[in-house]
Scaffold this active site. Sequence first.
Site, PDB file in Angstrom:
ATOM      1  N   TYR A 197      -9.784  -0.504   2.289  1.00 40.65           N
ATOM      2  CA  TYR A 197      -9.254  -0.718   3.631  1.00 40.65           C
ATOM      3  C   TYR A 197      -8.748   0.580   4.236  1.00 40.65           C
ATOM      4  O   TYR A 197      -8.304   1.492   3.530  1.00 40.65           O
ATOM      5  CB  TYR A 197      -8.106  -1.740   3.565  1.00 40.65           C
ATOM      6  N   ASP A 215       0.796  -1.221   0.000  1.00 44.30           N
ATOM      7  CA  ASP A 215       0.000   0.000   0.000  1.00 44.30           C
ATOM      8  C   ASP A 215       0.834   1.279   0.000  1.00 44.30           C
ATOM      9  O   ASP A 215       0.379   2.303  -0.501  1.00 44.30           O
ATOM     10  CB  ASP A 215      -0.959  -0.007   1.188  1.00 44.30           C
TER      11      ASP A 215
END
EC number: 1.4.3.-
Length: 710
Positions: A416, A332
């Site tokens: 998320y 990420d």
Amino acid sequence: MEGKSATDRPEASLPKRHPLGPLTAQEITQSAHLIRGCWPPDIACHFKVITLLEPAKVELVPYLAAERAGQDPDSIHRRAFVVYYFRGTHNLHEATVNLTANKVESNARLGPFMHPNGDGEEIVAVEKALLAHPDVQAEIAKLELPKGSVVVADPWIYGSDGIKDGSFYDDKRAMQCFLYMRDPQNSSEPDSCHYAFPLPISPVVDPNTLELIRIDLLPTGLDETVKPLAPWQAAPPSEYIPEAQTLRTDLKPLRVVQPEGVSFTVDDFSDLGRLIRWQKWDFKVGFNQREGMVLYDVHYDNKPLFYRLSLSDMAIPYADPRHPFHRKAAFDLGDAGAGIMANNLQLGCDCLGSIYYMGGVVADSYGRPVEMPNVICVHEQDAGILWKHTNYRTNRAVVVRNRELVLQTILTVSNYEYILSFVFNTAGDLTYEARATGILSTQPLDLELTKTPHPFGTAVHPGVLGGFHQHFFSLRIDPMVAGHGNAVIFDEAVAMPRDPTLNPHGVGYTVRRTEVRTSGGFDVDPSTNRTFKVVNPAVRNRVNGAAAGYKVVVPPMQAILADADSFHHRRAEFADRSIYVTRYAEGELYAGGLYTNQSRGGTGVRRWAERKDSLAGGDPVVWVQFGINHIPRAEDFPVMPVETLRVTLRPVNFFDRNPALDVPPSEQETSYSVSLNPPAEPDVEAGLGGMTLGGVDGQMRYSCASHGGL
């Protein structure tokens, strides 16, 4: 991408050009202008990264020392690191811009298998292009979705598998897009949880050209079988938004009040950099496109502790071996960017109490500065009791509460959320906390298999599979504990063998110490209480002569389960060991390597550790890995309650005694706590049959700072 355009953001006429200050809007504009000037006017640049290139440590250490001593340090040129494409092509370049000299110092085209991060504009463009493509629309039509249905796409980083066969390849940058649908009974609600309606169609798109590469169909059963598309079977929604719930009515307001204000101060060390002082702590805070929040020059009571601290990398490898899920692995920070994905934090929601906010500036794909407001919130919180002792002879108790300073940022990476914090306390502890929440990346499951155990995930809703996956975080610690010249050791508690003289009863154990002399990877071992420490051999504790140090308290984790030859394992170079120790080298900031998008491995911390560099001379970097194996549960859907992980850096023989002895004890006169019990005067002495509890003249003494108890 959150934030508003900062192109016209007013700049100070004489900005502070500290070498660690985040790039200003003007410097981002200057960098993009200089890069464009290298090429003919008809070449358009798609900027991926324009961020501060920090000075070399050999330059910066004396600068910071002079600054702290109140001297005027020698100036250091400010530089920017720039990554960009020729727009609409796969021609990727990397450049260094000297902002002080106003020139491009280096500018090179990168080779194969080096791909930059995605960005918010690109993701929106990919989603729009694929949903409008007639081939995708034709496949969706085969599902015979209810009239008025709204399809949503989540573009994912493609991952790697080494396959090159026709439209299957990973040498060029691609995005694997997963399709979902809003609740067809409420399709006009933009916040409908589309993850409750995953669809078995997955287009692959070239994000540079927006061309459709191919369309994958997803397996929806218990094995790798892919079935022909069939009409969608109706399933219920699962919403998380409050208006879709019957909310509780018995929660009373809870307020954090500091009537005299906060105990910390904030000063500018540059236009966008902040110097924070709190309870003997002082440190600089920066913010950048990839790491988000970064701490520099951390001191306690004017004693040096850490040169640089940041979350270096994240990896989330998935466990489903079926195509195309076998490539599903997110990095990420490297694939997206903590700075790009940072939330605009809100009072009363993300942060409670008296809050100081920090903002940042990042670049968009056109090289324009974009202001990111409120990306870091700074506040104090009560964290329970820090220390307490009751003298049972006098019944006097002294209680000190654990006040903490929190610096928090929150990332939203598609489905998320990660709530990331540095937490300081008054006893010299510095904790890094990661909380995982948000929504599972779901997969379609045949409706009739909802209650059948699945080998690769958990059914979290009718027709919805939450796949097994692991979360790995890598915290990079560049220490200067009690000064530079540090060493890394680990201590283990080991049982002593029985000995008729020394250990006749078999109860003895001792501590075995091992110094890490060369770079390498290591594991936490709870069976021996293996504890890693950064120590300064040249600075000794005045009480016991031990080297001043800080230990790393790290939770045990299950290492990556993908095998050593897999691309998951090769790419997530930090996910196999709890601790890596390397010798400091310029440019080695990211545990997974500089370019994680569709990477092949071999450019990160595992490779650096394999050099077996000598750590003599005292410039180690400690990489701390922590994480969870996420086996989804029904309670994780439609939104997951936070799961919390904490790594603590704690003094060991750094101070001569408890450094929090001078923290004022907790007093009712300042805490204003309220008793909900009815007033009562129990006859405690009478209930003891004539015995007393000590105290002055046998009397109990009650107060927050002095009270009795057995």
